[in-house]
Write an enzyme that holds these catalytic residues in place. Sequence first.
Site, PDB file in Angstrom:
ATOM      1  N   LYS A 243       5.792  97.936 -18.988  1.00  0.00           N
ATOM      2  CA  LYS A 243       6.498  98.267 -17.727  1.00  0.00           C
ATOM      3  C   LYS A 243       6.713  99.758 -17.489  1.00  0.00           C
ATOM      4  O   LYS A 243       7.621 100.162 -16.767  1.00  0.00           O
ATOM      5  CB  LYS A 243       7.865  97.536 -17.656  1.00  0.00           C
ATOM      6  CG  LYS A 243       7.744  96.056 -17.762  1.00  0.00           C
ATOM      7  CD  LYS A 243       6.915  95.497 -16.633  1.00  0.00           C
ATOM      8  CE  LYS A 243       6.251  94.211 -17.057  1.00  0.00           C
ATOM      9  NZ  LYS A 243       5.015  93.941 -16.308  1.00  0.00           N
TER      10      LYS A 243
ATOM     11  N   THR B 128      -0.476  99.151 -15.619  1.00  0.00           N
ATOM     12  CA  THR B 128      -1.443  98.748 -14.597  1.00  0.00           C
ATOM     13  C   THR B 128      -2.012  99.986 -13.889  1.00  0.00           C
ATOM     14  O   THR B 128      -3.216 100.104 -13.689  1.00  0.00           O
ATOM     15  CB  THR B 128      -0.734  97.836 -13.562  1.00  0.00           C
ATOM     16  OG1 THR B 128      -0.004  96.827 -14.274  1.00  0.00           O
ATOM     17  CG2 THR B 128      -1.705  97.198 -12.614  1.00  0.00           C
ATOM     18  N   TRP B 129      -1.136 100.884 -13.551  1.00  0.00           N
ATOM     19  CA  TRP B 129      -1.527 102.113 -12.846  1.00  0.00           C
ATOM     20  C   TRP B 129      -2.442 102.973 -13.717  1.00  0.00           C
ATOM     21  O   TRP B 129      -3.514 103.404 -13.296  1.00  0.00           O
ATOM     22  CB  TRP B 129      -0.254 102.881 -12.466  1.00  0.00           C
ATOM     23  CG  TRP B 129      -0.434 103.980 -11.463  1.00  0.00           C
ATOM     24  CD1 TRP B 129      -1.548 104.241 -10.709  1.00  0.00           C
ATOM     25  CD2 TRP B 129       0.544 104.956 -11.088  1.00  0.00           C
ATOM     26  NE1 TRP B 129      -1.309 105.320  -9.883  1.00  0.00           N
ATOM     27  CE2 TRP B 129      -0.039 105.777 -10.093  1.00  0.00           C
ATOM     28  CE3 TRP B 129       1.863 105.201 -11.489  1.00  0.00           C
ATOM     29  CZ2 TRP B 129       0.652 106.833  -9.505  1.00  0.00           C
ATOM     30  CZ3 TRP B 129       2.554 106.259 -10.907  1.00  0.00           C
ATOM     31  CH2 TRP B 129       1.954 107.058  -9.925  1.00  0.00           C
TER      32      TRP B 129
ATOM     33  N   HIS C  72      -0.190  97.916 -26.345  1.00  0.00           N
ATOM     34  CA  HIS C  72       1.243  98.244 -26.370  1.00  0.00           C
ATOM     35  C   HIS C  72       1.702  98.512 -27.815  1.00  0.00           C
ATOM     36  O   HIS C  72       2.880  98.730 -28.060  1.00  0.00           O
ATOM     37  CB  HIS C  72       2.083  97.070 -25.866  1.00  0.00           C
ATOM     38  CG  HIS C  72       2.006  96.797 -24.388  1.00  0.00           C
ATOM     39  ND1 HIS C  72       1.979  97.786 -23.443  1.00  0.00           N
ATOM     40  CD2 HIS C  72       2.000  95.619 -23.699  1.00  0.00           C
ATOM     41  CE1 HIS C  72       1.946  97.236 -22.229  1.00  0.00           C
ATOM     42  NE2 HIS C  72       1.946  95.932 -22.359  1.00  0.00           N
TER      43      HIS C  72
ATOM     44  N   SER D 137      12.427  97.009 -14.459  1.00  0.00           N
ATOM     45  CA  SER D 137      11.108  96.421 -14.207  1.00  0.00           C
ATOM     46  C   SER D 137      10.866  95.242 -15.160  1.00  0.00           C
ATOM     47  O   SER D 137      10.419  94.175 -14.743  1.00  0.00           O
ATOM     48  CB  SER D 137      10.033  97.502 -14.388  1.00  0.00           C
ATOM     49  OG  SER D 137       8.773  97.004 -14.050  1.00  0.00           O
TER      50      SER D 137
ATOM     51  N   ARG E 137       5.579  95.325  -8.074  1.00  0.00           N
ATOM     52  CA  ARG E 137       6.896  94.958  -7.540  1.00  0.00           C
ATOM     53  C   ARG E 137       7.314  95.993  -6.504  1.00  0.00           C
ATOM     54  O   ARG E 137       7.077  95.836  -5.323  1.00  0.00           O
ATOM     55  CB  ARG E 137       7.900  94.837  -8.690  1.00  0.00           C
ATOM     56  CG  ARG E 137       9.209  94.148  -8.336  1.00  0.00           C
ATOM     57  CD  ARG E 137      10.142  94.118  -9.541  1.00  0.00           C
ATOM     58  NE  ARG E 137      10.537  95.461  -9.950  1.00  0.00           N
ATOM     59  CZ  ARG E 137      11.681  96.051  -9.624  1.00  0.00           C
ATOM     60  NH1 ARG E 137      12.576  95.403  -8.918  1.00  0.00           N
ATOM     61  NH2 ARG E 137      11.962  97.279 -10.035  1.00  0.00           N
ATOM     62  N   LYS E 138       7.900  97.110  -6.958  1.00  0.00           N
ATOM     63  CA  LYS E 138       8.299  98.151  -6.003  1.00  0.00           C
ATOM     64  C   LYS E 138       7.558  99.460  -6.237  1.00  0.00           C
ATOM     65  O   LYS E 138       7.313 100.217  -5.308  1.00  0.00           O
ATOM     66  CB  LYS E 138       9.803  98.409  -6.113  1.00  0.00           C
ATOM     67  CG  LYS E 138      10.667  97.255  -5.633  1.00  0.00           C
ATOM     68  CD  LYS E 138      12.123  97.680  -5.601  1.00  0.00           C
ATOM     69  CE  LYS E 138      13.026  96.542  -5.205  1.00  0.00           C
ATOM     70  NZ  LYS E 138      14.452  96.901  -5.319  1.00  0.00           N
TER      71      LYS E 138
HETATM   72  P1  PAP Z   1       2.692  95.896 -18.105  1.00  0.00           P
HETATM   73  O1  PAP Z   1       3.070  96.936 -19.105  1.00  0.00           O
HETATM   74  O2  PAP Z   1       3.358  94.593 -18.330  1.00  0.00           O
HETATM   75  O3  PAP Z   1       1.212  95.746 -17.913  1.00  0.00           O
HETATM   76  P2  PAP Z   1       3.236  97.777 -15.962  1.00  0.00           P
HETATM   77  O4  PAP Z   1       2.030  97.887 -15.132  1.00  0.00           O
HETATM   78  O5  PAP Z   1       3.553  98.883 -16.874  1.00  0.00           O
HETATM   79  O6  PAP Z   1       3.269  96.355 -16.681  1.00  0.00           O
HETATM   80  O7  PAP Z   1       4.515  97.648 -15.059  1.00  0.00           O
HETATM   81  C1  PAP Z   1       4.549  97.250 -13.763  1.00  0.00           C
HETATM   82  C2  PAP Z   1       5.322  98.336 -13.045  1.00  0.00           C
HETATM   83  O8  PAP Z   1       4.407  99.320 -12.581  1.00  0.00           O
HETATM   84  C3  PAP Z   1       6.014  97.779 -11.829  1.00  0.00           C
HETATM   85  O9  PAP Z   1       7.144  98.612 -11.605  1.00  0.00           O
HETATM   86  P3  PAP Z   1       8.437  98.104 -10.826  1.00  0.00           P
HETATM   87  O10 PAP Z   1       8.820  96.800 -11.433  1.00  0.00           O
HETATM   88  O11 PAP Z   1       9.476  99.156 -11.031  1.00  0.00           O
HETATM   89  O12 PAP Z   1       8.024  97.993  -9.408  1.00  0.00           O
HETATM   90  C4  PAP Z   1       4.947  97.981 -10.777  1.00  0.00           C
HETATM   91  O13 PAP Z   1       5.429  97.936  -9.459  1.00  0.00           O
HETATM   92  C5  PAP Z   1       4.430  99.358 -11.154  1.00  0.00           C
HETATM   93  N1  PAP Z   1       3.083  99.610 -10.665  1.00  0.00           N
HETATM   94  C6  PAP Z   1       2.009  98.806 -10.705  1.00  0.00           C
HETATM   95  N2  PAP Z   1       0.950  99.388 -10.169  1.00  0.00           N
HETATM   96  C7  PAP Z   1       1.336 100.627  -9.768  1.00  0.00           C
HETATM   97  C8  PAP Z   1       0.683 101.718  -9.124  1.00  0.00           C
HETATM   98  N3  PAP Z   1      -0.579 101.658  -8.787  1.00  0.00           N
HETATM   99  N4  PAP Z   1       1.415 102.819  -8.864  1.00  0.00           N
HETATM  100  C9  PAP Z   1       2.714 102.896  -9.209  1.00  0.00           C
HETATM  101  N5  PAP Z   1       3.395 101.896  -9.812  1.00  0.00           N
HETATM  102  C10 PAP Z   1       2.722 100.774 -10.089  1.00  0.00           C
END
Ligand code: PAP
Length: 345
Positions: free
Chosen positions: A81, A85-86, A148, A178, A302-303
Amino acid sequence: MDAAESSKAKIASLIQDVEKSSDDELQQLLHTLPREEAWISGSLYLYQGFWCSSLVLKSVLSFQKHFQAFDSDVMVATFPKCGTTWLKALTFSTLYRSQFSRGGIEHPSLTSTPHQLVRQLEYDVYMNNPCPDLDNICVYKPRLFGTHVPYASLPTSIKESKCKIVYICRNPMDMFISLWSFTGKLRDENQESLSLGQAFDKFCRGILTHGPFFDHVLEYWNASQENPDKVLFLKYEDLKEDINSQLKHLAMFLGVPFTEDEEKRGVVEEIATICSFDKLKEVEVNKKGLHISGIPHKDFFRKGKVGDWSNYLTPSMVERLEKLIHEKLDSSGLTFKFSSKVFTG
Ligand code: PAP
């Protein structure tokens, strides 16, 4: 039962299978490890100083035993989190850009999720197969994987080879919110949900998957300080603030710097846009289907904001976490941004 429910049930039954399996080595290990109730269901075990489920532990053991790093490998290492993904999307798009920028090939991010493009070693890669065919798994070369696993527990060949590690972390308040939101979606309807306060207490005590958070972050932080050519340490908030310069930094680290011509043609901005939250969230493949954990791909978007924690954490929670941040980070030189305010750890 819908697809998401049946997939969650499958994961729960896989965990049960692992805990009852006849794998003596694993069983003996599970019996000796400290154990705590997990956030969702089942248990977390403290293995080599970090908490994980028995299912992940089984994969980690295979990963540690069998993985052989190549000097050319790239690892996207993250605490859950914090921007996995980013960073997967950004690293994939930067590293392989010359391989799909020609001949009108559709950008792979339009047809596969970032988690399908960069496979997670201790989840999908080693979960069902202790000796997977890694060359086949990575369609593009050099090989690129996600993990991870804490730095100290990575297979020796990763640490001793010239393979590169890109790490991203995020301020612990947003990371916690998150994760709490995400695990809420992972629970079955009939499971009692963990309250914000209960989850927060576990988080502060380090009891969360791959936690403690601070140990994980500090191990990679120290490794990046000691060996900056091997470990690139990025922060979610910095990427949010100035994605173009962070992308250039990433490309340089990976040994594929953007050329002047690419910069002129707007390739940096193009990658930033393709991998942006708004863009990825709207790509069809990220809107449907299920991640290996059984939750819809769309729940990884999510956000995507800095500072969302302020909508959830109470003043006493903030106070407790700020104390912890001081205690853990004061002497490290590592600081986080929590919104526009810079916290000096
Ligand atoms: P993981 O470690 O379980 O794979 P991960 O991708 O780190 O998950 O976490 C998801 C968070 O990254 C979410 O944050 P939030 O809950 O605060 O919204 C998700 O919205 C955010 N996220 C996913 N893709 C992107 C992106 N392209 N740019 C910025 N934030 C992103």
